[in-house]
Design a protein around this motif. Structure first.
Motif, PDB file in Angstrom:
ATOM      1  N   ILE A  79      57.995 -27.641  68.980  1.00 21.48           N
ATOM      2  CA  ILE A  79      57.571 -27.743  67.639  1.00 21.48           C
ATOM      3  C   ILE A  79      57.151 -26.058  67.258  1.00 21.48           C
ATOM      4  N   ASN A  80      56.402 -25.562  67.968  1.00 21.06           N
ATOM      5  CA  ASN A  80      55.954 -24.262  67.653  1.00 21.06           C
ATOM      6  C   ASN A  80      57.230 -23.222  67.473  1.00 21.06           C
ATOM      7  N   TYR A  81      58.133 -23.191  68.350  1.00 17.66           N
ATOM      8  CA  TYR A  81      59.495 -22.506  67.969  1.00 17.66           C
ATOM      9  C   TYR A  81      60.072 -22.881  66.630  1.00 17.66           C
ATOM     10  N   ILE A  82      60.163 -24.366  66.406  1.00 16.71           N
ATOM     11  CA  ILE A  82      60.783 -24.716  65.201  1.00 16.71           C
ATOM     12  C   ILE A  82      60.121 -24.109  63.980  1.00 16.71           C
ATOM     13  N   ILE A  83      58.913 -24.328  64.030  1.00 19.94           N
ATOM     14  CA  ILE A  83      58.081 -24.019  62.773  1.00 19.94           C
ATOM     15  C   ILE A  83      58.050 -22.394  62.618  1.00 19.94           C
ATOM     16  N   THR A  84      58.086 -21.724  63.844  1.00 22.39           N
ATOM     17  CA  THR A  84      58.286 -20.142  63.767  1.00 22.39           C
ATOM     18  C   THR A  84      59.726 -19.779  63.049  1.00 22.39           C
ATOM     19  N   ILE A  85      60.762 -20.449  63.583  1.00 22.20           N
ATOM     20  CA  ILE A  85      62.095 -19.668  62.976  1.00 22.20           C
ATOM     21  C   ILE A  85      62.236 -20.368  61.536  1.00 22.20           C
ATOM     22  N   ALA A  86      61.829 -21.430  61.457  1.00 17.43           N
ATOM     23  CA  ALA A  86      61.973 -22.170  59.754  1.00 17.43           C
ATOM     24  C   ALA A  86      61.014 -21.288  58.973  1.00 17.43           C
ATOM     25  N   GLY A  87      59.917 -20.895  59.328  1.00 14.59           N
ATOM     26  CA  GLY A  87      58.985 -19.959  58.468  1.00 14.59           C
ATOM     27  C   GLY A  87      59.488 -18.747  58.344  1.00 14.59           C
ATOM     28  N   ILE A  88      59.969 -18.174  59.294  1.00 18.06           N
ATOM     29  CA  ILE A  88      60.569 -16.859  58.989  1.00 18.06           C
ATOM     30  C   ILE A  88      61.920 -16.840  57.906  1.00 18.06           C
ATOM     31  N   LEU A  89      62.848 -17.794  58.295  1.00 24.22           N
ATOM     32  CA  LEU A  89      63.882 -17.944  57.277  1.00 24.22           C
ATOM     33  C   LEU A  89      63.354 -18.323  55.894  1.00 24.22           C
ATOM     34  N   ILE A  90      62.183 -18.958  55.809  1.00 24.69           N
ATOM     35  CA  ILE A  90      61.848 -19.226  54.506  1.00 24.69           C
ATOM     36  C   ILE A  90      61.244 -17.861  53.809  1.00 24.69           C
ATOM     37  N   VAL A  91      60.509 -17.211  54.577  1.00 23.57           N
ATOM     38  CA  VAL A  91      59.783 -15.906  54.134  1.00 23.57           C
ATOM     39  C   VAL A  91      60.997 -14.922  53.717  1.00 23.57           C
ATOM     40  N   LEU A  92      62.098 -14.982  54.567  1.00 20.88           N
ATOM     41  CA  LEU A  92      63.226 -13.971  54.180  1.00 20.88           C
ATOM     42  C   LEU A  92      63.751 -14.450  52.829  1.00 20.88           C
ATOM     43  N   HIS A  93      64.022 -15.747  52.738  1.00 19.32           N
ATOM     44  CA  HIS A  93      64.794 -16.303  51.688  1.00 19.32           C
ATOM     45  C   HIS A  93      63.863 -15.901  50.226  1.00 19.32           C
TER      46      HIS A  93
END
Length: 490
Positions: A79-93
């Protein structure tokens, strides 16, 4: 002064301009130092948020759901890795970066990155495999090649194992995935130990079986279900070969349990006069009569002198041993103490494993008043003076068989007096941690210490540990015994 403020304003304007200056373009979006700083700050917040969620899941949600430790760690990590990856993609978008352009660039660089980071990517994929499939979990006792230990942590890149020697070893995940792993804790941690033993030819096999089973039953860490078994393996060159098989619940204690069983087997076989043989060879001498006659002639001329020398030597050694207790082994010294006289060899072995012998020359200080209590002493021989260095006052003298230093260690206070050897003295020393192990196995020793401490009513009252109205030694003993039982979990 106005020119100073003008200069500061110009410098500030220059810095703002530098921060806003366009550095490069990615897709349709231009980037400055300000944009990059914002992106990095948001990514740091995402990572912090994901780690907080991971900690919250492990310590609250998953704990309340009753999930096992290993599974709990795996779920929280994923869950930590999923949140981290999803959060970074949202920030970049949200910052205006066209993710499709990043995909194109990543695709162009994928071949070079794949070659240069082959091991890292391999460990990453292996880490995901371990977290999802869970061939090993946190807390499992595993064996990889010649390395065995308990899994302490599993991350995307590596797995941390704590060996039975207390050494932390970091192993790359791809090494674990590619190698054959023995997971002693997988599904069921129950494991079987095989202990081979050979006895002399002519031994009663039924008696040997009974001895081995008795040794297994006396070991508390051996499971009664499944029950211990004894196999008669066959006829060896010098021995009848048996094998004791026992089941245990804690595989990381295999070496410790095996050692206890070996001690117990030796004791049981000795008590039944069953000998453990060693390899033997027969020597045949052809002219044996000539050899015997030659030996008898030589023996007759020297036997008188040798016997006299041997007799004198034995007398001197025996007298020397009696006069010098330091020549005695620790087991014999402990047997001279009244409490340990009725202990069997196994109980004495447990005592010896939790302490060590210390020889203190006459006049040497053992410990000083006011120091923290970190050791408990039993006087095996000699005597020890108890005195107050601050008050320059003699208190008492302790002799062989008495305890010293127990008050500060058990009651959790500083040393109330100093100790000094009045003659060459032998002590049996037990530190705080080992005293816990010793008293947990020997409750009678805890009662004996309680009885000894309860005799010192005045000292306990002066320290404020007993009410002045509690004049009964029995009352003091109950109070001390309850404190020891609570402190050491007896």
């Amino acid at each position: 002064m106005n020119w100073i403020f003008i200069e500061i304003k110009n410098i500030f304007s220059l810095l703002v301009q530098i921060f806003k200056t366009e550095l490069f373009e990615l897709g349709n979006q231009s980037f400055s130092i300000k944009n990059i700083t914002e992106i990095i700050s948001l990514i740091v917040l995402v990572v912090f948020f994901s780690r907080t969620i991971k900690k919250w899941l492990k310590e609250w949600i998953l704990v309340n759901l009753g999930i096992k430790k290993g599974t709990k760690e795996a779920i929280a990590a994923i869950i930590n890795y999923i949140i981290t990856i999803a959060g970074i993609l949202i920030v970049l978008h949200n910052t205006g970066i066209d993710l499709t352009s990043i995909t194109v660039i990543a695709g162009a660089l994928s071949i070079g990155i794949g070659i240069g980071m082959k091991n890292i990517i391999s460990n990453f994929v292996s880490g995901l495999t371990i977290l999802i499939a869970q061939p090993i979990k946190i807390g499992d006792f595993i064996e990889v090649d010649d390395l065995s230990g308990i899994v302490e942590k599993t991350s995307i890149r590596s797995t941390v194992i704590k060996t039975i020697d207390g050494i932390f070893v970091i192993i790359p995940n791809n090494f674990i995935v590619e190698k054959n792993i023995i997971n002693w804790s997988h599904k069921d941690s129950t494991s079987r130990i095989h202990i081979p033993i050979g006895v002399a030819y002519g031994s009663n096999t039924a008696l040997v079986k009974k001895a081995l089973l008795d040794a297994a039953i006396k070991e508390k860490k051996v499971l009664s279900i499944p029950s211990p078994k004894v196999w008669f393996k066959g006829f060896g060159d010098s021995a009848l070969n048996f094998e004791l098989l026992v089941w245990i619940k804690y595989p990381h204690l295999i070496d410790e349990i095996r050692s206890y069983l070996n001690f117990s087997i030796d004791l049981e076989l000795r008590s039944r006069n069953i000998s453990i043989p060693f390899p033997q060879r027969d020597l045949h001498i052809r002219q044996i009569n000539d050899l015997i006659q030659t030996h008898q002639k030589a023996e007759s001329t020297t036997s008188g002198k040798n016997q006299k020398k041997l007799s004198n030597s034995l007398v001197k050694n025996i007298a020397k041993t009696k006069q010098n207790p330091s020549k005695l082994n620790l087991r014999d010294l402990l047997r001279q103490i009244s409490y340990f006289q009725n202990c069997n060899n196994i109980e004495l072995r447990d005592v010896i494993e939790n302490g060590y012998r210390k020889i203190v020359p006459r006049g040497e200080i053992i410990c000083l008043e006011g120091e923290p209590g970190d050791s408990f002493y039993i006087i095996l021989s000699g005597s020890v003076e108890v005195f107050s260095a601050k008050a320059n006052k003699y208190i008492t003298t302790r002799y062989a068989g008495e305890f010293i230093g127990e008050m500060s260690l058990i009651l959790g206070i500083a040393r109330t007096a100093s100790l000094r050897a009045t003659e060459d003295t032998i002590l049996f020393v037990v530190d705080r941690e080992n005293l816990h192990n010793l008293l947990a196995k020997h409750q009678r020793l805890a009662d004996k210490i309680s009885e000894e401490l309860s005799r010192r009513l005045e000292t306990l009252k002066n320290l404020g540990l007993l009410d002045n109205q509690e004049n009964s030694q029995e009352t003091a003993m109950i109070w001390i015994r309850n404190r020891i039982y609570t402190l050491f979990g007896i």
